[in-house]
Design a protein around this motif. Structure first.
Motif, mmCIF file in Angstrom:
data_model
loop_
_atom_site.group_PDB
_atom_site.id
_atom_site.type_symbol
_atom_site.label_atom_id
_atom_site.label_comp_id
_atom_site.label_asym_id
_atom_site.label_seq_id
_atom_site.Cartn_x
_atom_site.Cartn_y
_atom_site.Cartn_z
ATOM 1 N N LYS A 284 62.125 25.587 33.750
ATOM 2 C CA LYS A 284 63.465 26.108 33.464
ATOM 3 C C LYS A 284 63.349 27.525 32.885
ATOM 4 O O LYS A 284 62.589 27.739 31.928
ATOM 5 N N ILE A 285 64.098 28.461 33.462
ATOM 6 C CA ILE A 285 64.030 29.847 32.962
ATOM 7 C C ILE A 285 64.654 29.907 31.560
ATOM 8 O O ILE A 285 65.755 29.385 31.335
ATOM 9 N N LEU A 286 63.957 30.551 30.633
ATOM 10 C CA LEU A 286 64.420 30.594 29.235
ATOM 11 C C LEU A 286 65.428 31.732 29.050
ATOM 12 O O LEU A 286 65.189 32.735 28.358
ATOM 13 N N ARG A 287 66.596 31.562 29.655
ATOM 14 C CA ARG A 287 67.618 32.619 29.586
ATOM 15 C C ARG A 287 68.095 32.832 28.147
ATOM 16 O O ARG A 287 68.359 33.937 27.732
ATOM 17 N N ARG A 288 68.238 31.731 27.432
ATOM 18 C CA ARG A 288 68.751 31.817 26.063
ATOM 19 C C ARG A 288 67.821 32.668 25.196
ATOM 20 O O ARG A 288 68.275 33.493 24.400
ATOM 21 N N THR A 289 66.526 32.451 25.373
ATOM 22 C CA THR A 289 65.553 33.240 24.612
ATOM 23 C C THR A 289 65.653 34.710 25.013
ATOM 24 O O THR A 289 65.632 35.612 24.168
ATOM 25 N N MET A 290 65.787 34.949 26.305
ATOM 26 C CA MET A 290 65.909 36.340 26.790
ATOM 27 C C MET A 290 67.182 36.984 26.217
ATOM 28 O O MET A 290 67.171 38.122 25.767
ATOM 29 N N ARG A 291 68.270 36.216 26.226
ATOM 30 C CA ARG A 291 69.542 36.738 25.693
ATOM 31 C C ARG A 291 69.410 37.077 24.221
ATOM 32 O O ARG A 291 69.899 38.097 23.748
ATOM 33 N N GLY A 292 68.742 36.193 23.500
ATOM 34 C CA GLY A 292 68.567 36.390 22.057
ATOM 35 C C GLY A 292 67.834 37.690 21.778
ATOM 36 O O GLY A 292 68.243 38.473 20.911
ATOM 37 N N ILE A 293 66.772 37.945 22.550
ATOM 38 C CA ILE A 293 66.008 39.185 22.353
ATOM 39 C C ILE A 293 66.911 40.379 22.679
ATOM 40 O O ILE A 293 66.964 41.368 21.943
ATOM 41 N N ALA A 294 67.657 40.265 23.794
ATOM 42 C CA ALA A 294 68.523 41.379 24.211
ATOM 43 C C ALA A 294 69.595 41.655 23.159
ATOM 44 O O ALA A 294 69.985 42.806 22.940
ATOM 45 N N ASP A 295 70.087 40.614 22.499
ATOM 46 C CA ASP A 295 71.143 40.784 21.482
ATOM 47 C C ASP A 295 70.573 41.166 20.122
ATOM 48 O O ASP A 295 71.312 41.260 19.145
ATOM 49 N N GLY A 296 69.250 41.287 20.040
ATOM 50 C CA GLY A 296 68.647 41.631 18.748
ATOM 51 C C GLY A 296 68.615 40.447 17.805
ATOM 52 O O GLY A 296 68.430 40.590 16.603
ATOM 53 N N ARG A 297 68.843 39.243 18.352
ATOM 54 C CA ARG A 297 68.781 38.032 17.516
ATOM 55 C C ARG A 297 67.523 37.293 17.918
ATOM 56 O O ARG A 297 67.535 36.506 18.857
ATOM 57 N N GLU A 298 66.470 37.572 17.269
ATOM 58 C CA GLU A 298 65.186 36.978 17.672
ATOM 59 C C GLU A 298 65.243 35.471 17.462
ATOM 60 O O GLU A 298 65.241 34.972 16.338
ATOM 61 N N GLU A 299 65.381 34.742 18.567
ATOM 62 C CA GLU A 299 65.436 33.286 18.467
ATOM 63 C C GLU A 299 64.000 32.759 18.440
ATOM 64 O O GLU A 299 63.110 33.373 19.036
ATOM 65 N N PRO A 300 63.764 31.630 17.797
ATOM 66 C CA PRO A 300 62.410 31.078 17.844
ATOM 67 C C PRO A 300 62.025 30.780 19.301
ATOM 68 O O PRO A 300 62.831 30.261 20.058
ATOM 69 N N VAL B 24 54.414 36.224 28.940
ATOM 70 C CA VAL B 24 55.455 36.758 29.833
ATOM 71 C C VAL B 24 56.560 37.427 29.018
ATOM 72 O O VAL B 24 57.099 38.466 29.388
ATOM 73 N N LEU B 25 56.873 36.828 27.877
ATOM 74 C CA LEU B 25 57.936 37.378 27.019
ATOM 75 C C LEU B 25 57.553 38.743 26.465
ATOM 76 O O LEU B 25 58.392 39.621 26.301
ATOM 77 N N ASP B 26 56.283 38.909 26.155
ATOM 78 C CA ASP B 26 55.834 40.196 25.603
ATOM 79 C C ASP B 26 56.053 41.327 26.599
ATOM 80 O O ASP B 26 56.406 42.439 26.238
ATOM 81 N N VAL B 27 55.860 41.019 27.885
ATOM 82 C CA VAL B 27 56.094 42.031 28.923
ATOM 83 C C VAL B 27 57.590 42.362 28.982
ATOM 84 O O VAL B 27 58.000 43.518 29.130
ATOM 85 N N LEU B 28 58.419 41.316 28.854
ATOM 86 C CA LEU B 28 59.865 41.512 29.022
ATOM 87 C C LEU B 28 60.542 42.144 27.805
ATOM 88 O O LEU B 28 61.564 42.813 27.928
ATOM 89 N N ARG B 29 59.964 41.906 26.643
ATOM 90 C CA ARG B 29 60.632 42.283 25.396
ATOM 91 C C ARG B 29 61.185 43.720 25.411
ATOM 92 O O ARG B 29 62.389 43.916 25.218
ATOM 93 N N PRO B 30 60.356 44.745 25.713
ATOM 94 C CA PRO B 30 60.912 46.105 25.692
ATOM 95 C C PRO B 30 61.979 46.323 26.762
ATOM 96 O O PRO B 30 62.885 47.144 26.582
ATOM 97 N N LEU B 31 61.899 45.580 27.846
ATOM 98 C CA LEU B 31 62.880 45.751 28.922
ATOM 99 C C LEU B 31 64.216 45.110 28.566
ATOM 100 O O LEU B 31 65.256 45.419 29.136
#
Ligand code: COA
Ligand code: AMP
Length: 627
Positions: free
Chosen positions: A589-605, A615-622
């Motif tokens: 399952k794609i972790l959209r919620r986690t991606m959204r949290g990073i994008a919103d500046g709300r670092e979710e666990p 994979v998240l480390d690559v995406l984080r700056p993007l």
């Protein structure tokens, strides 16, 4: 907090029926309500179940009958054509009465739907009110949507007639609407009887056999009297983006809506009969329905309708010219518009050139009012900048500093306090209320007050599933945030796949459905990322099919074009990033919620079920902010 506010809030929650029965006196009824709330089908509620009225009568006829027919009802200021047109209440009633007659001559009767796909011209308001006069629910579709989106709405609302125009004007660009409408009708299964087309000077639409010219039709139209409807009959259906591609048809009833509009303008916004009120939005959005059209007219004010952008036509001083020229007392717009102005006029020089002494308040809604924009507007306008939080579903504000009750101190970043009638709470994932200062899901205890959605068009089941099932006894707003110790609400962002781009609500799910159809794409996620002007913009992350080499530039162009074609330019997808992988759980399952949290500046666990945290480390700056 002030006593008038405390008192209203307490009464509205402790004795909702008494509270709203009193507010119902603000409306002219054909049959006044004997019963206030029908809870027999809970969690579906109906306000004023035995009452009858006509909404158009409340917006027009009653003011003319009270001797206020000469008062200006509508000022249409078109920066894109340079024209200002005004209508008194008597004139607007004349146009609306005749256009209602015109629609009736095309077979539109009580309960029949009419789709309105128009730019911001006075005829859009006339068409809406004419529908209200006939008891025919209108469904206004925003002009920035593509034919496929219009077709989906036509198929859901199954209108008897469509009302449209030859063109809209975007800055200096003429956007022809008729070819878009023709495409939509080719895509739709449902076939309306006729389309009424307003021919504008900037483009002439080619007419087909079922198309009728607005001017021709009005030439012979006879005015009609308002049709009495039940308070629970639908006034309109307004489609809004949900998590899935299928838009949700938000239903608005006649009675509860009229009461909410009559009550909210004076109490929430502090605007009264003598005021000139300007909601700089579009009738395609709920702000346009409630606060360009219904609330100001039901309250007998002058409403300003502005065709143009806040910047570029002719310059970033356009809003202040309108305020000065028409003596606007209160302006309502989205923070994105102020950010666009601020970018071009950072020192407020264009504001200082104008006499803005009429302006009492700037209202902001549609997205989070960021503290910088709040501070800039407060400083340069010198009036209270008042955030208010609500949604298409609710039809009017759920949180605001109550300007008509107790103007209370404003706090940057918060749309202030909970509006009477809305029992707003913050709960955790189990539905338990959280302590002040703790973030959670923002919900509203049922029943919602009058004017809010009673259901989705033709789909009670989807209404219950989408809004009322996650937390029993509550309506889920889809927003997350917290309350502070003073009872101020802070709305931090959506908890689902809805994003807010330049004050326009869009579904990333529907964009993903389009992106996924590109032949090179194996899987994708579309996430809203921060944008300096638009607040959020969509960014697509795509993983290519094995063995496919695609030029990133051409791939981006192709995908952007596909989204414009199928959803519309308003989707504003411009960035497509090819990534080696998307973050997933071990079950795929794609972790959209986690991606959204990073994008919103709300670092979710990061969930422990993640397949590969790298994979998240690559995406984080993007995901984090403007690129
Ligand atoms: N008909 C046809 N096309 C439309 C349209 C309409 N009614 N509305 C928008 N579009 C098009 C635009 O022309 C643009 O096309 P482009 O990509 O070819 O340039 C695209 O959709 C995106 O439009 P928009 O999001 O409005 O961006 P913008 O850069 O043109 O303007 C703002 C940015 C911030 C100035 C503008 O969005 C704005 O004023 N927003 C306020 C929104 C608002 O009032 N919301 C209501 C809540 S209160
Ligand atoms: P719409 O239905 O288009 O009005 O969009 C509603 C959504 O916009 C809400 O659910 C919020 O996510 C967002 N929104 C509207 N007003 C505000 C506000 N004042 N502060 C924060 N978010 C807002």
């Amino acid at each position: 907090m002030g006593t008038a506010y405390d008192d209203a809030r307490r009464r509205s929650l402790a004795e909702p029926e008494a509270f709203w029965a009193e507010a119902a006196d603000l409306v002219d009824w054909v049959t006044p309500p004997a019963r206030v709330l029908d809870s027999s089908q809970a969690p579906l509620y109906r306000w004023f179940p035995d009452a009858e009225l006509n909404t158009c009568t409340n917006a027009l006829d009653r003011h003319v009958a009270a001797g206020r027919g000469g008062r200006t009802a509508l000022i249409h200021d078109s920066a894109v054509t340079g024209a200002v047109t005004t209508f008194t209440y008597a004139e607007l009633l004349d146009h609306v009465g005749r256009f209602a007659g015109a629609l009736r001559s095309l077979g539109v009767g009580k309960g029949d739907r009419v789709v309105i796909y128009m730019p911001l011209v006075p005829e859009a308001v006339i068409a809406m009110l004419a529908c209200a006069r006939l008891g025919a629910p209108h469904s206004v579709v925003f002009g920035g949507f593509a034919p496929a989106e219009l077709a989906a709405r036509i198929d859901d609302a199954t209108p008897t007639v469509i009302v449209s125009a030859s063109c809209g004007i975007e800055g200096t660009r003429v956007v022809e609407y008729k070819p878009l409408l023709d495409d939509a009708l080719r895509l739709a299964i449902h076939e309306p009887t006729n389309s009424v087309i307003l021919q504008r000077a900037q483009a002439t639409a080619t007419m087909g056999p079922k198309d009728v010219d607005w001017a021709y039709l009005m030439g012979s139209a006879e005015p009609v009297l308002p049709v009495t409807v039940s308070a629970t009959d639908p006034l309109y259906v307004l489609y809004t983006s949900g998590t899935t591609g299928k838009p949700k048809g938000i239903v608005r009833d006649n009675g509860g809506h009229a009461v909410a509009m009559a009550w909210s303008l004076p109490n929430v916004y502090g605007v009264s009969l003598e005021d000139v009120w300007w909601a700089a939005s579009d009738v395609g959005w709920v702000v346009g329905h409630s606060y360009i059209v219904y609330a100001p007219l039901i309250n007998g004010c002058t409403t300003v309708m502005y065709e143009g952008k806040p910047v570029g036509t002719p310059d970033a001083g356009a809003f202040w010219r309108v305020v000065e020229q028409h003596g606007v007392n209160a302006l309502f717009t989205a923070p994105t518009a102020i950010r666009a102005i601020k970018k071009e006029d950072p020192d407020g020089a264009l504001i200082a050139q104008r006499d803005l002494s009429s302006l009492r308040t700037l209202f902001q809604a549609g997205e989070r009012l960021d503290p910088d924009t709040f501070a800039w507007a407060s400083k340069h306008l010198g009036v209270p900048v008042v955030d208010n939080w609500w949604q298409t579903e609710t039809g009017w504000p759920m949180a605001c500093s109550m300007r008509g009750l107790d103007p209370m101190p404003l706090k940057p970043g918060s749309p202030s306090v909970r509006v009477p009638g809305f029992d707003v709470r913050v709960v955790d994932e189990h539905g338990h209320e959280v302590a002040a200062g703790t973030e959670g899901n923002i919900v509203v205890k049922l029943p919602l007050p009058p004017g809010t959605l009673p259901t989705l068009w033709g789909d009670d089941k989807r209404y219950v599933e989408a809004y009322l099932s996650t937390f029993a006894g509550y309506y889920s707003t889809g927003d997350g945030g917290y309350l502070d110790d003073d009872g101020y609400l802070y709305v931090m962002g959506r908890t689902d796949d809805v994003i807010n781009v330049a004050g326009h609500r869009l579904s990333t799910g529907s964009m993903e459905a389009v992106v996924a159809t590109h032949p090179a794409v194996a899987e994708c996620a579309v996430i809203g990322v921060h944008d300096e002007i638009k607040g959020q913009i969509p960014r697509a992350f795509v993983v290519l099919k094995a063995g496919i080499q695609a030029d990133p530039g051409s791939l981006q162009d192709e995908i952007v074009e596909m989204v414009r074609d199928r959803i519309g330019p308003v989707a504003a997808l411009r960035q497509v990033v090819v990534v080696p992988a998307l973050p997933k759980t071990r079950s795929g399952k794609i972790l959209r919620r986690t991606m959204r949290g990073i994008a919103d500046g709300r670092e979710e666990p990061v969930p422990s079920t993640i397949e590969d945290a790298g994979v998240l480390d690559v995406l984080r700056p993007l995901l984090m902010g403007d690129s």
